[in-house]
Structure formats: structure tokens, C-alpha cells
Design an enzyme around this catalytic site. Structure first.
Site, PDB file in Angstrom:
ATOM      1  N   HIS A 266     -74.622 -19.116  29.406  1.00  0.00           N
ATOM      2  CA  HIS A 266     -74.227 -20.084  30.452  1.00  0.00           C
ATOM      3  C   HIS A 266     -75.128 -19.918  31.662  1.00  0.00           C
ATOM      4  O   HIS A 266     -75.442 -18.798  32.082  1.00  0.00           O
ATOM      5  CB  HIS A 266     -72.747 -19.991  30.802  1.00  0.00           C
TER       6      HIS A 266
ATOM      7  N   ASP B 288     -75.239 -11.683  34.084  1.00  0.00           N
ATOM      8  CA  ASP B 288     -74.184 -12.678  33.831  1.00  0.00           C
ATOM      9  C   ASP B 288     -74.530 -13.999  34.492  1.00  0.00           C
ATOM     10  O   ASP B 288     -74.198 -14.209  35.647  1.00  0.00           O
ATOM     11  CB  ASP B 288     -72.846 -12.135  34.363  1.00  0.00           C
TER      12      ASP B 288
ATOM     13  N   GLU C 252     -69.431 -22.174  33.166  1.00  0.00           N
ATOM     14  CA  GLU C 252     -68.560 -21.254  32.418  1.00  0.00           C
ATOM     15  C   GLU C 252     -67.589 -20.555  33.357  1.00  0.00           C
ATOM     16  O   GLU C 252     -66.409 -20.370  33.031  1.00  0.00           O
ATOM     17  CB  GLU C 252     -69.403 -20.197  31.675  1.00  0.00           C
ATOM     18  N   GLU C 253     -68.090 -20.142  34.513  1.00  0.00           N
ATOM     19  CA  GLU C 253     -67.328 -19.197  35.335  1.00  0.00           C
ATOM     20  C   GLU C 253     -66.023 -19.777  35.873  1.00  0.00           C
ATOM     21  O   GLU C 253     -65.007 -19.080  35.915  1.00  0.00           O
ATOM     22  CB  GLU C 253     -68.180 -18.677  36.504  1.00  0.00           C
TER      23      GLU C 253
ATOM     24  N   ASP D  62     -73.268 -13.501  26.201  1.00  0.00           N
ATOM     25  CA  ASP D  62     -72.667 -13.474  27.541  1.00  0.00           C
ATOM     26  C   ASP D  62     -71.992 -12.124  27.812  1.00  0.00           C
ATOM     27  O   ASP D  62     -70.884 -12.050  28.337  1.00  0.00           O
ATOM     28  CB  ASP D  62     -71.670 -14.636  27.693  1.00  0.00           C
TER      29      ASP D  62
ATOM     30  N   HIS E  26     -69.999  -9.815  38.240  1.00  0.00           N
ATOM     31  CA  HIS E  26     -69.445 -10.677  39.309  1.00  0.00           C
ATOM     32  C   HIS E  26     -69.580 -10.058  40.706  1.00  0.00           C
ATOM     33  O   HIS E  26     -68.722 -10.274  41.557  1.00  0.00           O
ATOM     34  CB  HIS E  26     -67.971 -11.012  39.049  1.00  0.00           C
TER      35      HIS E  26
END
Lengths: 469, 469
Positions: A287, A299, A333-334, A361, A433
Site C-alpha cells: 500500500h 510501512d 490502507e491505513e 505489508d 506508525h
């Protein structure tokens, strides 16, 4: 009977990959797989060329460097994401890939704005925080209230109405991502149910150097929407101590977070067209969006580059498979999964033609192999294990008992067999994140190994003269 | 002869503690120590009581919790530091210690103010930074200039005048604190010499999760004073990549940092008065000030609590040594050393009566023993090793080849034998001078072991019927 066998297999597979079995429970007997129906000898030469090429090219790393350093993080709705998409389309065309296109997707546009957390009493103190994605904001003056710290949902339920008017702080220690992330995703609404006015969640991570981790949260439609932010392990433990000593800390949380109108974005698609069965598709993907902190390097900038570079390398080597390999760089995606859903909707007619969908991912650390959906046919599992032998020389030959990915989820639910690129995940959740998900955390050699692993698997599956099943 | 022997010993001792010897150099033969002149059997019972009491008390941890959670970080000139000093004096009196007092010291009052760093071109980006202590600020509009990244002073020297008008970024990888910290302390002036307008220094640490480390810097009086800040490893590596690709990043650094007039502070002193030779002093110490980020838990709240709790515990146990044990909580170690200098000046007349000065300022991790000044007499080293045997049961019986501390430096230079409480330093520089130096990093049991170690050594040295030499 078949159903029972499937159930038994599922049990085996699940317990086969779990480190801790319930004490005293018998070790499940592995279900023997059927013999492979494919021959991999004819792919040894191609695998060697792919691995050699991947390990002598800096293209994957230099592209990831451009994406992270020059474009930066890429939250849905941001200019960065759209600049990244434009760049990818341009470069993929330059690579000579087939059918390069951006398929329009409308995405949510959540913006963080300014945010802060401070303790007001018993002593003033600024506290490290990072709002959770999708959270509502606070009034401009913030929300000021006493904090109540709990270690679990159970503890919250025991307090019940005692948290009314207060800020609930979840200080749940990290067990593993799957087990602990529910505090992030559900914490706000579960606290709101008892009348809490805001919630704070200990970052979902095993380690911290005052490092807050954001991530998506969702509201229960039946509860009032209260603002929610992550705090660092340090802050959560500090508030726990204040709480346990009876210091009754009061906090002020300020968040400008809000949704703007949906924004236009896109899934980026490129192909290596199949020579004999071009309508049959092996999908490989990552993604392209990220959170709005750090660089989105592991990520999932890395995952996107792995899928993209895998086909570019095949193209460069002149390896043209019988079936089509399609790269999809999903958007959103997130915090929405609109990219994955839009792909399913736009490609409904050809879903049955997807013979395998692989998502990368989990970071781009040293690859270990693939995770294959637990529901995949046994024969396919056997054949995938056979193909993975081509990767034993780089240690990437494990086929784990389960696998998949968020973005491929919508087509997997329509029947496509899903898989994940599996990597050593030891340090992924240290930086997941956070502002620390940056290119320096990516080892160029491990990234190249991921490219090789993805390319060998995708090429072999796509080129098999026999059906892959 | 004696001088030559001392030199040989020094060589032995220094090389004895260094992990890497120059390849091919012969292993130095250790100089044999004389037999101890003291008997430790009579102290076994006391050591047992001390260790037992330390390991069953939560006083050290709960006091460190008050200091870190309720008072917070304590930079020189801050209200927090003075609140802390008042609290310590009150509590020490409540503990029934002797001659509790605050000895006035005027300290520098550096304030950070608001600060920020951003890349302006080729793409705008906020960058993580933390100003270095003692730095001057920038004009209100900041300093905007091209960045030039170097990995070493050598590289800077090679560039020379090419850095005129630019911001020099030092991206020196961490070797060890002593070897790498010169970039922090001298970097600004060495860049200013070639006309640089500001400097940025990669944080002095082996690891980072976007974690900036502050610390003191000093200006060379012969060079213009330019502002200087730490950046995280992530930012330093990012700028290095931009630099190496020829992207010529331009940065804007804004810092409000400045000195206010000197402020009043104090060294806190308390004693356990000696029963037979009260004028002879065993000094144990830490520094009470910290940087203005985090909680100053390991650096050096913990060290202060260890020294303080050591005498409180002896008092509680009714262990009254022949000589005086004096606790000193120095002010202003971090950016001035005014506390250490003031102590020397105020106690000049009794300096010769200090038979040992121990400082605890390496964090309060698992204690390993003590470092004794390399210049200490061999007989004293032998006797200290003998006493340390009382600590072998808790693994704290090593007497390292060298030791001392910044605050005791001024009296050590006047002839007092210095020593340090030595601990496992594996993770100290992960959090040193950062927002992550917080109480959660302190293991209560390790803290208690430090208290026991300090108390056993101080008590035994102070109580010896023989002279300690």
C-alpha cells in the site's frame, strides 16, 4: 468429512505457528500434504538470474530513498501521496511495464492539525502524545478532566460508571500486535460507553524512547464520539504511577483532528503481460499510503517497492511469464481500505482470474518466505512449498500456515487465494506508525532479498505450464 | 622508580579495562597488588544487614519516584531544581541525618525557549532537533542556509572554507561516549572557525527512535559563537543522504536559547557523623540538577538517591561508623560544574580530611562495583578490593582500574582519592540527556542493589579502625 479434515488442518496450521501451546494440550499431528504436481527444475536458472540481479542492483533502495526522502510520508488526502502516485506512474512507464495506470479512488481525508497533552495538576507537565487516525478533535480550549488509568478492558468494566466525565488512560502492556491493538481501535468507544470524555492509549509497541505510535481507530456508532490519542509507554507508566499513588492527575487534551471532504486518490497498477494466458493474474502488492509521521519506509513504502521492483527486474531480465503479473500499489490502507475495496469493485469481472494475490505489508526486513491463507487448497500449499525451495539458498523458503493482507482482503473474501511476503518481524513494531519509520531502518541488502523472494515466487507461479492449484 | 612503576601500573590498568587493544600489541602484565592491610571479617554481619535492608525497602524507589514524577527535570536556574533542593533538605532532616544544610551556589541559568528545525528545499520537512545546552540562539527569523554534512572533523578540515555561510551537520557514528562527545562539545566552534553560521550534531547515542540527545557544549573564545543543536540519528542520516545525492538541502534553524542572569542554587549536604574521627570524611555523592527534558531519572536523580539512601539506611540500622560519611547532592553538574567548584572552595580547609570521594553518575543499573582513580595508592586499591569482597554475593565486587566523577573532580585535583559507583552501562546512552530518561527505565531492584553497594563500601571504609590508605 472434508469439512472435518479442513478443520483439523486449520487447527494444525494455527497451532503449528504459535510459540505457546496451551500447557498440557497434545501436540497436534501435522496433516501430510499431497505431493507437488509441479516441477521446479526448469525454474532454477531463472531463479538464479533473478536472485543475482536483485542482489547486485541498488534500484529498489534508491527508489525507496526517493519515495521516503523526496516525497515523504503519504497519508490519504495529502499532496505527498498524490505526488508519489504521479511519480510511480511516470517511472513505471519509463520502466516499460504494461498497462500502467492510476485507477481513481475517493479516499477519506483526515487531518491531524495541532495537538497537545499536558498534566495540569498536581504538577504541570507536557506529555508526549500522537492523535489516533480517524479521531474527532476536541473543542479549541481542549478537554480538561481527571485521568483514570486502567490496565485492561476488564479493569475498565469493573470501574464502569466511575469513569464518567473522566479521561480513560489504557495502559495495557504489549503482548503482540494482534492481541493489544484492540485498545487502540476500540478503546475510545468502550470508554465512551461509561461516559468518559476522552481516551488515551499506551502505544502498541514493545519498546519506547518516548516514541508515540499512531494508527487507526474506529467509533462504535452506538456511542458518543470522544477524542483519542496515543501516549508513549513512558507517559502511560507515569500516569499509572500517579493514579496508583492517588495523585488524581488532571489532564488537558487538545486536538484539532477532523475530516475534510473525501479526496481523489488512486490505486497504481502496472503489469508484466502474460505470453500465453494474459487474462490469468498473479497479483503482487503493497500500500502506497502511510501515516502522517516518519517516512512510511517499512510501512509500506518498502512493500510497494518490492512488488514494483520484482516486475521491473523480470522485465529487465527478459523473463516473460505465461500468465500476467500485476503490481497493485493500493491507496488508503491505513485509514479506510478504500483502495482494496475499489480494486475489488473495478475488477469484479476478472476476480476469478486471480490465481494468487500476495501482499507485502510487514516491513522489508530479511525475508523468510510467504504466508499462505489457511484456507488455501492443500495441493496449492504443497506446490507453493515446492516453488519456495528455489529460495532456500537465501533462507526465504518457509510457507507459513496462514497469510494475507488488508488490501487484498476484499478479493480474498470473493474467493481469491491470498498470501503475504513474510519477513523477520523482530523490530517492526518498534517503529510501526511512528516518526522513526525512516529509511535508515531499512537494510538495503534485506530489501533486495525481499525483491528476489517476491520475484521468484511471482514469476514461477505465473509461468507454470500446469494450473497453479 | 616509583614514578616508573606508577606509569607501568597506569598502562596496565588502562589497557586492562579497554576492550580493544591495538592489534599485535603485547598483553601487559598486571602489576601485582600488595596484600590488604585491613580485615573485613568483622564487617560481614553489617554488610549482611545493609544488603538485606536495602533489598527489602522501597524507600529509594519511592523517593526517586517523588523526585522524578512530582518534581520533574531540574535544570540549573529552574524552579524545579530549587523545589527539589528544598524537599531534599526537609526530608533529610526528617530522616534524622546530621548537619543537613543547603550550601548556596550561584549557577548559570540557560533557557532553551522555543526551537525548531526544518528543511526548506528541495522539499519542506520538519526535522527532529534539541538545542545543546549553553548554545546561543538564532535571530527571531532563524538562520537559513545550505547544509553541508560531514562524518568527522577531518572531513570538515578538508572542506575548510567551503563551509563558509553554511550550516555544518556532523554525522559522526557513535563509537563510545568519550570518543564521540567531542562533536557535541566542540563542533560549533570548529565549524565557526571556517565561517559556518550554525551547526547540527548527530545525537551521541548508539540507538534512536527519533530521539534527540541534548548535553553541554562550550565555545572557543577565539571563534564567533554560532548556534548549535542536536539532531536525531534519523535526521542526520537523512541529511547525509540528501548531501551525498547532491540535493543541497537548505535548512532553517530557529532557537530562542539564551542565558538569564545567574541564579541562586545550592549543594545539599547531610552527614552521618563519625563516632571516633568525625573530622575524617568519606564523601558519597551525585548531582541533583539534570537537563530540561525527561525526568533526570538515571542522570542523576538515581545517583543522588543512592548516596542519600545509603546513609539513611545506615542510620536506620544504627550503624554508626568511626568516621563521618557525608552525602553531597551537587548542583549544576550538567552545564557549569559550579556545585563541584563551590564545594571545593567552601571546604578547602578540610579537603585533606576527605579519605575517599565516591560519585554515582553513570545511571542506577545493576551495580558491578567501583572504579577507583588510576592514581590511587596500590595499597588503597588492594584494601578496596578486599572490602568489595563483602559485595561478591550481589555481584558488585569489581574494582575497576579507573574512576571518578565530574563533581568530585575539583577536590580530586586537590589530592582527594576519587571513585565512581560502576554499573552495567549497556543501555545508559540510549536514554542519556533525552526525554526518555524517565523512571520506567529504572529497575527498583537494581536501584536497591546500588544503595546496598554504596552503603557497604562507605560504611566499611568509614568504620575501619586502621587508616584507609
Amino acid at each position: 468429512m472434508r469439512f472435518l479434515r479442513s478443520l483439523a488442518l486449520l487447527f494444525t496450521l494455527i497451532y503449528g505457528v504459535q510459540a505457546q501451546q496451551p500447557p498440557g494440550s497434545p501436540t497436534p499431528t501435522p496433516v501430510p500434504l499431497p505431493s507437488p504436481t509441479i516441477k521446479i527444475d526448469r525454474y532454477r536458472a531463472a531463479a538464479a538470474r533473478i536472485i543475482g540481479a536483485a542482489l547486485t542492483s541498488d534500484r529498489a533502495y534508491s527508489r525507496l530513498a526517493h519515495l521516503t526522502d523526496h516525497i515523504g510520508n503519504r497519508i490519504s488526502g495529502s499532496q505527498n501521496l498524490e505526488r508519489g502516485i504521479e511519480w510511480a506512474v511516470t517511472e513505471m512507464k519509463r520502466d516499460g511495464l504494461d498497462n500502467v495506470r492510476a485507477e481513481k479512488v475517493m479516499v477519506p481525508h483526515w487531518v491531524r492539525g495541532e495537538e497537545s497533552l499536558e498534566m495540569l495538576t498536581p504538577v504541570p507537565r507536557k506529555l508526549q502524545m500522537l492523535g489516533l487516525g480517524n479521531s474527532v478533535g476536541t473543542p479549541a480550549e481542549g478537554i480538561s478532566a481527571e485521568a483514570v488509568v486502567v490496565r485492561s478492558f476488564d479493569e475498565l468494566d469493573r470501574l464502569g460508571e466511575q469513569v464518567r466525565g473522566k479521561i480513560v488512560v489504557y495502559n495495557a502492556p504489549f503482548v503482540n500486535y494482534g492481541a493489544t491493538v484492540s485498545y487502540r481501535s476500540e478503546g475510545a468507544s468502550r470508554a465512551a460507553r461509561y461516559g468518559a470524555v476522552a481516551a488515551l492509549v499506551r502505544s502498541i509497541t514493545p519498546v519506547s524512547l518516548q516514541t508515540p505510535h499512531t494508527g487507526a481507530m474506529t467509533y462504535d456508532a452506538n456511542q458518543p464520539k470522544i477524542p483519542v490519542a496515543a501516549v508513549t509507554i513512558e507517559v502511560a507508566e507515569f500516569l499509572q504511577r500517579m493514579n496508583d499513588r492517588g495523585d488524581r492527575p488532571t489532564l488537558r487534551l487538545k486536538m484539532e483532528a477532523k475530516f475534510l471532504p473525501d479526496a481523489e486518490s488512486a490505486n497504481v497498477i502496472a503489469e508484466l503481460k502474460g505470453s500465453e494466458k494474459p487474462d490469468e493474474i498473479v497479483l503482487i502488492s503493497g500500500h502506497f499510503d502511510s501515516w502522517d509521521v516518519g517516512q512510511g519506509a517499512h510501512d509500506d513504502g518498502g512493500g510497494c517497492i518490492v512488488a514494483w521492483e520484482a516486475v521491473r527486474l523480470l522485465k529487465e531480465l527478459g523473463l516473460k511469464p505465461r500468465r500476467t503479473i500485476r503490481v497493485v500499489l493500493y491507496t488508503n490502507e491505513e485509514n479506510g481500505l478504500r483502495g482494496g475495496n475499489a480494486y475489488r469493485d473495478a475488477h469484479r469481472a476478472e476476480i476469478v482470474k486471480h490465481i494468487l494475490a500476495i501482499e507485502s505489508d510487514s516491513g522489508v526486513y530479511r525475508p523468510e518466505g510467504f504466508g499462505l491463507a489457511a484456507t488455501a487448497p492443500l495441493q496449492m500449499r504443497s506446490n507453493m512449498q515446492e516453488i519456495a525451495k528455489l529460495l532456500s539458498g537465501i533462507g526465504a523458503d518457509q510457507i507459513a500456515a496462514s497469510g494475507g493482507g488488508a488490501d487484498i482482503g476484499p478479493i480474498v473474501r470473493e474467493g481469491v487465494v491470498g498470501a503475504s511476503l513474510d519477513v523477520n518481524g523482530e523490530h517492526y513494531f518498534d517503529i510501526h506508525h511512528t516518526p522513526a519509520d525512516t529509511l535508515d531502518k531499512v537494510n538495503p541488502r534485506e530489501l533486495a532479498l525481499c525483491v528476489a523472494t517476491m520475484a521468484v515466487m511471482a514469476y514461477t507461479v505465473a509461468d507454470l505450464p500446469e494450473p497453479f492449484k
